[in-house]
Design an enzyme around this catalytic site. Structure first.
Site, PDB file in Angstrom:
ATOM      1  N   HIS A 287       0.852  -1.187   0.000  1.00  0.00           N
ATOM      2  CA  HIS A 287       0.000   0.000   0.000  1.00  0.00           C
ATOM      3  C   HIS A 287       0.887   1.236   0.000  1.00  0.00           C
ATOM      4  O   HIS A 287       1.925   1.262   0.658  1.00  0.00           O
ATOM      5  CB  HIS A 287      -0.915   0.007   1.223  1.00  0.00           C
ATOM      6  CG  HIS A 287      -2.075  -0.912   1.058  1.00  0.00           C
ATOM      7  ND1 HIS A 287      -3.293  -0.486   0.613  1.00  0.00           N
ATOM      8  CD2 HIS A 287      -2.189  -2.242   1.250  1.00  0.00           C
ATOM      9  CE1 HIS A 287      -4.115  -1.518   0.556  1.00  0.00           C
ATOM     10  NE2 HIS A 287      -3.464  -2.594   0.938  1.00  0.00           N
TER      11      HIS A 287
ATOM     12  N   LYS B 289     -13.923   4.320   6.256  1.00  0.00           N
ATOM     13  CA  LYS B 289     -14.224   5.443   5.358  1.00  0.00           C
ATOM     14  C   LYS B 289     -15.724   5.517   5.094  1.00  0.00           C
ATOM     15  O   LYS B 289     -16.292   6.595   4.956  1.00  0.00           O
ATOM     16  CB  LYS B 289     -13.459   5.272   4.040  1.00  0.00           C
ATOM     17  CG  LYS B 289     -13.653   6.430   3.061  1.00  0.00           C
ATOM     18  CD  LYS B 289     -12.592   6.421   1.973  1.00  0.00           C
ATOM     19  CE  LYS B 289     -12.857   5.330   0.971  1.00  0.00           C
ATOM     20  NZ  LYS B 289     -13.927   5.684   0.024  1.00  0.00           N
TER      21      LYS B 289
END
Length: 894
Positions: free
Chosen positions: A143, A556
């Site tokens: 990532h 999120k």
């Protein structure tokens, strides 16, 4: 308070700072050095509450020309990186010093845990068996959160080695002088090196970075860790661990994770798989050369004589000659394949056992010859490595989004004239997939599935088929799990199994659904129950299954608290469903570095999972910069292997208590309120997206060449299309830390106002899950700074609507802090974590200038783009350095 930091650490920070200052004077001039010292003094004044000092600092940056901003930004960024180096080295030093002090607490958490097991009457037989059965797998992922270049990371490691050398007690004056000169040379070299990559790393570059982590630290740390563990087991269980022990193993997504990354193709996956095996063969070849050098002895067993064929003056060297030649042949074959050339693979090592059996024969022979001290030397380390790393070094997971598999099956059904699979009901999909999985015939004619044939479907679909064919060509040991991101339905799992069958994969990868949105987490247990109720599927899994819990996207989607509780409930329900069906469940935790992406200290994070959800087996992702922080130094790597082992053992043998009904009720109430507040701001406020893009460097982050993966899943779109990592990264840079606390503080405040604090106090005292949640919230709030966020806003926008929203957000941040202090009955944050508090206090005079510089750089860049429609290189470069520097200072990116 700042002065309470350990003296050796303070001395190292001062030494590195002084040498950086000397380097700046030498290479950038006295004037720049004086300017930096002035800024540092003003920043210290601002930290201590002098408003005038902060105003002077702001004015100074406004007046500086573009070309002077970069060296200033670089200087403060370097200091923060050097502070990190000093802190990491101090951890290693403290561990070593504890071993010299018989009265000191052992730094190894396993030592304390074994005492706890004894106090709790855990039998030695049960403990020994559980250690032997441990299955901990750490999955390295690429990532885009590691902002430091590999070139600089290597220099940081060299600086660390210099600090270690200077710590030696018996250095002569000349040796000390040489060590200091070497340290200054490394700092000078770091200053002369560009911090920012010129190009984004490719997936292959990322994979090589993962291999480097194994080679540089874990290759030595793993056998050392197992030796320490064995000593503890000997002392406490009066037994030796078996030779095949591998409590911790490693896997990777680098080169296998194609979810939203068009740069990861089947060709890339094949290249990474070959590279991984090449690196393993190369490391083993070095080991076997060293081993043959050591094993010059004559005494051996009759079994060894028979294996050689006749007596030999150096039997071990002679016997291992064939293994050495096979490793050479393996390395050569892989090098040829990587160059696109065909080669003979008849002597290539294709399984772990082919490498392990000769080593075990040597071990048995040495033991039979009464040479245990030699058997348990380099040879034992070699055996431990083979059991941990196999022939592949890192097993490669494959990850793809569920929609791609549905498209691929649809292409097949449409080609066969059966209609569009994606438009079918879920039950119809399941019926078709199970029917075809049970069938002995292929779905398609062979030529359709060959590279040279008339492939069906869109190029994305063709890539799915090509990936499956690539997997079919690999040794089974090279591959890990097949992860389905955005998994929703049972058919998502069955579709991947059918695609593997159609590609002719003889040893199918285990298929792991990843549940990541709030809705999918809530439905995870129902999905798995449906699968476990299918007779064919139950037979196929043979009593074992793995499920991945996503942390990033759920947070999120719904905010930290709601996502966290949904993850907890999903794990409880999945554990219960698996137990009901007699399935051994392994949960795979997709954690990141920040708390909004599941980050937490390992021991706390694992012990706060639902009771019974960790039964001696766990998989966890290690993402981005966390790989370096946890495994970048051998001593710290050892510590983290100990922590993972201790946490898994404790959660298995001494699981936390079941939460009380009233605790659950309160959590449900708080999360309902939390998600409502969070979504009212993030989804429903018409100005929110504009605020994010105006006040944070969200748009600028896309120009930083962090990783091979795009920052967005789709080119267009708003918050929903933005990946969780840049989402968190953007708010972190301006110190608002919004994803971690928005909604959470309001939810806790509501139940306190409703006279429920006594219940919250009980939860905080007795429930590890809630303790960890609150501790993580406090850590993030301690790093938040409303004044810095206000500076970005006032500097970057005149829009009144955005200013109103900004005021609301900062007020909510203030309310969240006050609520947390009320909950914990404290007057200041981190009052029970002085180490972190002091670390942040030391960093503030270096972070504040970087924030002020970054806001100014963002403004100038946007002004240039608006006026000239062209990029302005000095400003762009300085802006990227500021992003990297702030990430280093906060020890968090995304």
């Amino acid at each position: 308070m700042v002065q309470q930091i350990d003296a050796p650490l303070r001395e190292d920070v001062r030494l590195l700072g002084n040498l950086l200052g000397e380097t700046l004077k030498q290479h950038a001039g006295q004037e720049l050095f004086n300017q930096i010292e002035q800024i540092r003094a003003l920043a210290k004044g601002a930290r201590d509450g002098q408003a005038e000092a902060e105003k002077q600092l702001e004015q100074l940056f406004l007046e500086l020309p573009d070309e002077e901003l970069l060296p200033l930004t670089r200087a403060f960024s370097h200091f923060l990186n050097f502070a990190n180096i000093a802190e990491q080295y101090h951890v290693v030093r403290s561990r070593r010093q504890a071993e010299f002090d018989p009265d000191a607490n052992s730094p190894n958490p396993l030592v304390h845990l074994f005492k706890k097991f004894k106090d709790k009457n855990i039998s030695t037989e049960k403990l020994f068996q559980q250690i032997c059965d441990l299955k901990i797998e750490l999955v390295l992922t690429a990532h885009p959160t590691e902002v430091s270049r590999r070139t600089l990371i290597q220099k940081y490691d060299d600086i660390n080695a210099c600090l270690s050398q200077l710590d030696q007690q018996k250095l002569t004056p000349r040796e000390r002088q040489n060590a200091l000169a070497n340290l200054k040379q490394q700092i000078s070299s770091a200053w002369q090196t560009d911090e920012i990559r010129q190009h984004r790393p490719t997936p292959v570059d990322e994979a090589k970075w993962g291999f480097a982590t194994i080679e540089q630290t874990l290759w030595n740390a793993v056998p050392k860790f197992i030796r320490e563990l064995n000593e503890l087991v000997q002392d406490n269980c009066q037994q030796n661990l078996p030779l095949h022990i591998a409590p911790v193993r490693f896997a990777s997504w680098m080169g296998g994770d194609r979810d939203g990354n068009p740069n990861v193709t089947h060709q890339i996956t094949q290249e990474v798989l070959w590279l991984s095996r090449w690196q393993a063969a190369d490391l083993y070849l070095r080991d076997i050369e060293n081993l043959r050098w050591e094993l010059s002895i004559q005494s051996c067993s009759e079994e060894m004589v028979q294996a050689i064929g006749s007596p030999h003056p150096e039997p071990y060297r002679e016997y291992l000659r064939a293994t050495r030649e096979r490793l050479k042949a393996t390395r050569h074959w892989l090098a040829q394949r990587l160059q696109g050339l065909e080669a003979d693979d008849s002597n290539v090592i294709k399984s772990k056992d082919e490498l392990l059996q000769p080593l075990l024969l040597c071990y048995r022979s040495l033991i039979d010859s009464n040479l245990p001290e030699i058997a348990n030397g380099q040879l034992l380390d070699f055996i431990y490595r083979v059991n941990c790393f196999g022939i592949e070094l890192l097993k490669l997971d494959i990850r793809q989004e569920s929609g791609r598999h549905r498209q691929a099956i649809s292409a097949i059904t449409e080609y066969l004239g059966l209609g569009n699979f994606e438009s079918w009901t879920e039950q119809a999909r399941q019926n078709f997939l199970i029917q075809e999985l049970q069938s002995k015939r292929p779905l398609l004619p062979k030529y359709i599935n060959e590279p040279e044939g008339s492939l069906i479907g869109h190029p994305d679909v063709q890539e799915v088929f090509a990936t499956m064919r690539t997997l079919a060509d690999q040794p089974p040991e090279s591959l890990g799990a097949y992860i389905i991101s955005m998994a929703e339905y049972p058919s998502d799992v069955l579709a991947v199994l059918l695609l593997q069958k159609e590609a002719g994969i003889q040893h199918p990868l285990r298929v792991v659904p990843l549940f990541e949105t709030l809705k999918d987490l809530d439905g995870a247990a129902t999905t798995m129950n449906t699968l476990f109720n299918m007779h064919w599927y139950k037979q196929h899994i043979q009593g074992k299954h793995e499920v991945m819990i996503g942390y990033s996207d759920s947070a999120k989607d719904a905010g930290f608290m709601s996502a966290n509780w949904a993850q907890y409930r999903a794990q409880e329900e999945l554990t219960a469903i698996a137990r009901k069906h007699g399935v051994q469940l392994t949960l795979f935790h997709g954690r990141g570095g920040s708390i909004s992406r599941g980050g937490a200290p390992t021991q706390q994070a694992l012990f706060s999972q639902p009771p019974g959800s960790i039964s001696g087996a766990i998989r966890v992702t290690e993402q981005g910069e966390m790989i370096r922080f946890k495994f970048g130094l051998e001593g710290i790597a050892m510590q983290n292997l100990e922590i993972y082992t201790a946490a898994t053992l404790e959660a298995t043998l001494l699981p936390p208590p079941e939460p009380k009904a009233e605790w659950r009720e309160l959590m449900n109430r708080m999360t309902d309120h939390s998600v409502k507040v969070y979504r009212q701001t993030v989804r429903e406020n018409p100005h929110f997206v504009k605020y994010l893009r105006t006040v944070t460097p969200e748009l600028e982050l896309q120009m930083l060449p962090l990783g091979s993966r795009p920052a967005k899943r789709k080119v267009s779109g708003g918050i929903e299309s933005l990946r969780a990592i840049p989402w968190v990264f953007a708010w972190t840079q301006i110190r608002l830390m919004l994803p971690a606390w928005l909604g959470t503080g309001a939810a806790i405040n509501e139940v306190i106002a409703d006279q429920q604090k006594a219940t919250l106090d009980e939860m905080l005292q007795q429930w590890p899950y809630f303790q960890t949640l609150i501790d993580m919230l406090e850590m993030v709030l301690s790093k938040a700074d409303a004044n810095i966020a206000l500076y970005y806003e006032s500097h970057l926008t005149e829009d009144e609507d955005l200013k109103v929203l900004g005021n609301q957000l900062r007020q909510r941040l203030k309310d969240a802090v006050e609520t947390l202090l009320t909950l914990k009955d404290e007057s200041k944050l981190l009052s029970d974590n002085e180490v972190l508090d002091q670390s942040m206090q030391v960093r503030k005079p270096y972070l504040l200038p970087l924030h002020l510089l970054q806001a100014e750089l963002m403004k100038r860049r946007r002004d240039y783009l608006a006026e000239r429609q062209a990029e302005h290189t000095p400003v762009d470069h300085a802006l990227m350095v500021s992003i990297a520097g702030i990430a280093a200072g906060l020890r968090n990116t995304g």
